[in-house]
Design a protein around this motif. Structure first.
Motif, PDB file in Angstrom:
ATOM      1  N   HIS A 107      47.238  44.118  35.010  1.00  0.00           N
ATOM      2  CA  HIS A 107      46.604  42.832  35.309  1.00  0.00           C
ATOM      3  C   HIS A 107      47.418  41.676  34.712  1.00  0.00           C
ATOM      4  N   HIS A 159      43.524  33.176  34.839  1.00  0.00           N
ATOM      5  CA  HIS A 159      43.849  34.319  33.983  1.00  0.00           C
ATOM      6  C   HIS A 159      44.176  33.884  32.563  1.00  0.00           C
ATOM      7  N   ASP A 177      36.597  37.599  36.198  1.00  0.00           N
ATOM      8  CA  ASP A 177      37.425  38.007  37.337  1.00  0.00           C
ATOM      9  C   ASP A 177      36.755  39.189  38.022  1.00  0.00           C
ATOM     10  N   HIS A 189      41.412  44.320  41.404  1.00  0.00           N
ATOM     11  CA  HIS A 189      42.482  44.661  40.457  1.00  0.00           C
ATOM     12  C   HIS A 189      42.016  44.553  39.010  1.00  0.00           C
TER      13      HIS A 189
END
Ligand code: MN
Length: 202
Positions: free
Chosen positions: A27, A82, A165, A169
């Protein structure tokens, strides 16, 4: 000044067993890094953006030249989201929020459990890829929102204090199709100290 991938503030296995080391490695090192690389590639094509901060790019996405706007939206959003997400997690974290943010959550949602239920509903009902958010107004009012893809509240002029998130993924290696189990586990690593700082800085 090119945008750069921030280092994680903890080891890739520090959030085990809730978030596994392989997921964290891929990630951060692959997915997040690709957003940074692709953002820089987009800015190379629109050098007038070279001095914009990452926050400027998100807040003013409508002013970004149309030729690179989608690339900046997806990759600048991905980089901003992120960078925040890693800071919103920590080892030996979780539990219930205290202080002003804890009081605001209780006031708005009734209690911490009801807040978690509402946030989980936003996270699990987001179709496809995206994020769930807790957003604070200047007056301290809290709302739960979700965005598709790598969009974020900053693009709507809002202040995110917490974000999750929910792209596959982020959880598929450990949780496969069980997004609700990933959300449940994630509460164990939420860094409420960082959330409190963001709430104070609204
Ligand atoms: Mn992600």
């Amino acid at each position: 000044m090119a945008h750069t991938l921030p280092a994680l503030g903890y080891a890739v296995n520090a959030l085990e067993p809730h978030i596994d080391a392989l997921t964290m490695t891929i990630h951060h090192d692959k997915h997040h890094n690709a957003y940074v690389t692709n953002l820089n590639a987009a800015i190379d094509k629109a050098p007038e953006l070279a001095n914009w901060t990452l926050g400027d790019l998100c807040r003013n996405i409508a002013q970004v030249p149309e030729s690179v706007r989608t690339a900046v939206r997806n990759n600048g959003g991905g980089h901003w989201n992120h960078s925040l997400f890693w800071e919103l997690m920590a080892p030996n974290a979780g539990g219930a929020p205290s202080g002003d943010i804890g009081a605001a959550i209780t006031k708005t949602f009734g209690d911490f459990g009801k807040f978690r239920d509402a946030f989980k509903a936003a996270a699990t009902s987001r179709f496809g890829s995206g994020w769930a958010w807790l957003v604070a107004g200047r007056d301290g009012a809290l709302t739960i929102e979700s965005t598709p893809n790598q969009d974020n509240p900053l693009m709507d002029g809002k202040h995110a204090v917490l974000g999750l998130d929910v792209w596959e993924h982020a959880y598929y290696l450990k949780y496969q199709n069980r997004r609700p189990d990933y959300v449940d586990a994630w509460w164990n690593v939420v860094n409420w100290g960082e959330v409190a700082k963001r709430y104070a800085a609204r």
